[in-house]
Every structure is written in C-alpha cells, then in structure tokens.
Design a protein around this motif. Structure first.
Motif, mmCIF file in Angstrom:
data_model
loop_
_atom_site.group_PDB
_atom_site.id
_atom_site.type_symbol
_atom_site.label_atom_id
_atom_site.label_comp_id
_atom_site.label_asym_id
_atom_site.label_seq_id
_atom_site.Cartn_x
_atom_site.Cartn_y
_atom_site.Cartn_z
ATOM 1 N N LYS A 70 3.951 -42.441 11.486
ATOM 2 C CA LYS A 70 4.026 -41.251 10.573
ATOM 3 C C LYS A 70 4.356 -40.173 11.502
ATOM 4 O O LYS A 70 4.608 -38.984 10.765
ATOM 5 C CB LYS A 70 2.635 -40.878 10.158
ATOM 6 N N TYR A 115 -3.227 -36.211 3.038
ATOM 7 C CA TYR A 115 -1.918 -35.626 3.190
ATOM 8 C C TYR A 115 -0.818 -36.568 3.842
ATOM 9 O O TYR A 115 0.285 -36.698 3.192
ATOM 10 C CB TYR A 115 -2.013 -34.244 3.512
ATOM 11 N N TYR A 116 -1.415 -37.125 4.892
ATOM 12 C CA TYR A 116 -0.263 -37.878 5.649
ATOM 13 C C TYR A 116 -0.285 -39.316 5.363
ATOM 14 O O TYR A 116 0.832 -39.789 5.520
ATOM 15 C CB TYR A 116 -0.812 -37.876 7.124
ATOM 16 N N ASP A 119 0.959 -39.953 0.676
ATOM 17 C CA ASP A 119 1.698 -38.652 0.186
ATOM 18 C C ASP A 119 2.768 -39.324 -1.208
ATOM 19 O O ASP A 119 3.943 -39.452 -0.847
ATOM 20 C CB ASP A 119 2.645 -38.191 1.335
ATOM 21 N N TRP A 121 3.695 -37.906 -3.653
ATOM 22 C CA TRP A 121 4.789 -36.749 -3.793
ATOM 23 C C TRP A 121 6.183 -37.132 -3.313
ATOM 24 O O TRP A 121 6.974 -36.720 -3.732
ATOM 25 C CB TRP A 121 4.064 -35.377 -3.946
ATOM 26 N N HIS A 122 6.177 -37.852 -2.021
ATOM 27 C CA HIS A 122 7.376 -38.199 -1.509
ATOM 28 C C HIS A 122 8.140 -39.507 -1.909
ATOM 29 O O HIS A 122 8.983 -39.897 -1.483
ATOM 30 C CB HIS A 122 7.209 -38.041 0.023
ATOM 31 N N MET A 123 7.422 -40.046 -2.997
ATOM 32 C CA MET A 123 7.687 -41.649 -3.235
ATOM 33 C C MET A 123 8.501 -41.601 -4.348
ATOM 34 O O MET A 123 8.034 -40.500 -5.532
ATOM 35 C CB MET A 123 6.590 -42.382 -3.323
ATOM 36 N N PRO A 124 9.210 -42.379 -4.554
ATOM 37 C CA PRO A 124 9.914 -42.719 -5.951
ATOM 38 C C PRO A 124 9.129 -43.235 -7.008
ATOM 39 O O PRO A 124 7.854 -43.707 -6.591
ATOM 40 C CB PRO A 124 11.026 -43.607 -5.754
ATOM 41 N N ARG A 129 3.964 -45.518 -5.813
ATOM 42 C CA ARG A 129 3.555 -44.268 -5.701
ATOM 43 C C ARG A 129 2.345 -44.159 -6.460
ATOM 44 O O ARG A 129 1.516 -43.007 -6.215
ATOM 45 C CB ARG A 129 4.542 -43.526 -6.562
ATOM 46 N N ASN A 132 -0.638 -44.973 -4.427
ATOM 47 C CA ASN A 132 -1.020 -43.783 -3.391
ATOM 48 C C ASN A 132 -1.406 -42.652 -3.954
ATOM 49 O O ASN A 132 -2.282 -41.879 -3.566
ATOM 50 C CB ASN A 132 0.288 -43.445 -2.477
#
Length: 172
Positions: A70, A115-116, A119, A121-124, A129, A132
């Motif tokens: 990460k 958060y780490y 996450d 919000w960073h995934m398609p 997604r 998570n």
C-alpha cells in the motif's frame, strides 16, 4: 400562543423505574444505564480486534508485505504497531481498563484502516468495490461504537468501574 401539544407525536418516550435498591447518588443507575449490557457489548466489540491482532502477530512478515504494497513507510514497524494496538486495545476494552482512551485509539485505528485498505472510492464499479464499500461502512459503524464507549465509559463491571465516582453535582 403556547406550544402545540401534538408536536412530536411519533416520538416514543421510555420511562424507567429506579430499582428499589438503587443508591440515590448513583447517577448511572438513576439514568437507567445497564452496566451488564455495557460489559457484554465491550467483549463483543473487542473480539474482532483480539482475533485480528493475534493473527497479525502470527504472521508479521505477511502483514508487513501487505502494508508495503500500500506504499506505507516502515512496514515491519507498522505491522508490529498494528498488531499491538489491536491485541492490546482489545484486551483493555475487554477488562475495562483505560477504556475511554483505548476506545478512542481503536476507533482512530479503525478509521485509518478503512481509509487505506477499503478505499472503494478508487475502485471501478463491480463486486470488489461493493465489498470494500461494505467493509468501509462496517469500520465506520465500529468507529461509532467506540465513540459511544468513550462517551459512557466501561461501566461498573470493569477495572475502571470501582475507580469512578458517579455522584451528581451539588447544586448550591
């Protein structure tokens, strides 16, 4: 003009009877605080941290590899710290010692982990997604539980319990 009497008609109000053997100076009893439920809740809330912390100690190098993937600095140190926070904090919550501090520490740890490591919000779009997002929301719920525990404390059935005086303030 007075206040309407039908305001908040849908609100449910609970009243509780003070136990006959209750100390009139014990604010927690007078407020209806159930220390037995707090004790059970503390144990149930801590189980996930006890198990996770123990598992991390059993595989610190694997945890360090995951932390390194990460991009986090000093992964071996962070692995040992996270295992210690989870196992140590979980034990403190179970026995009810320094509960408010332990609850805030584990709550912050849980937010950082969300958060780490969740996450979304960073995934398609897709199953990963969604998975998570659910884990992140669970962490947020756990954080809320820790906030409540920090607010009310460990209760009577804890190491902290006998050290806490719950006496109402004197009005002069």
């Amino acid at each position: 003009m007075g206040r309407p009497t039908d305001r908040c008609m849908m609100t449910t109000t609970y009243t509780s009877q003070t136990p006959a053997n209750a100390d009139a100076n014990d604010v927690r009893v007078m407020a209806g605080c159930n220390d037995a439920l707090l004790a059970v809740g503390r144990v149930l809330l801590a189980v996930i941290f006890l198990m996770s912390g123990f598992q991390k100690f059993m595989d610190l190098s694997g945890v360090a590899a995951m932390l390194g993937s990460k991009g986090l600095p000093m992964p071996m140190v962070l692995a040992a710290v996270s295992a210690t926070v989870e196992l140590g904090g979980g034990l403190l919550i179970v026995i009810g010692w320094q509960t408010r501090i332990a609850a805030l520490a584990l709550g912050l740890f849980t937010l950082v982990a969300a958060y780490y490591f969740h996450d979304f919000w960073h995934m398609p779009e897709g199953a990963e997604r969604t998975d998570n997002m659910i884990h992140a929301l669970k962490n947020l719920s756990i954080f809320g539980s820790f906030l409540m525990l920090a607010a009310v404390g460990a209760g009577r059935y804890s190491v902290d319990g006998p050290c806490t005086v719950h006496v109402p303030p004197t009005i002069t």
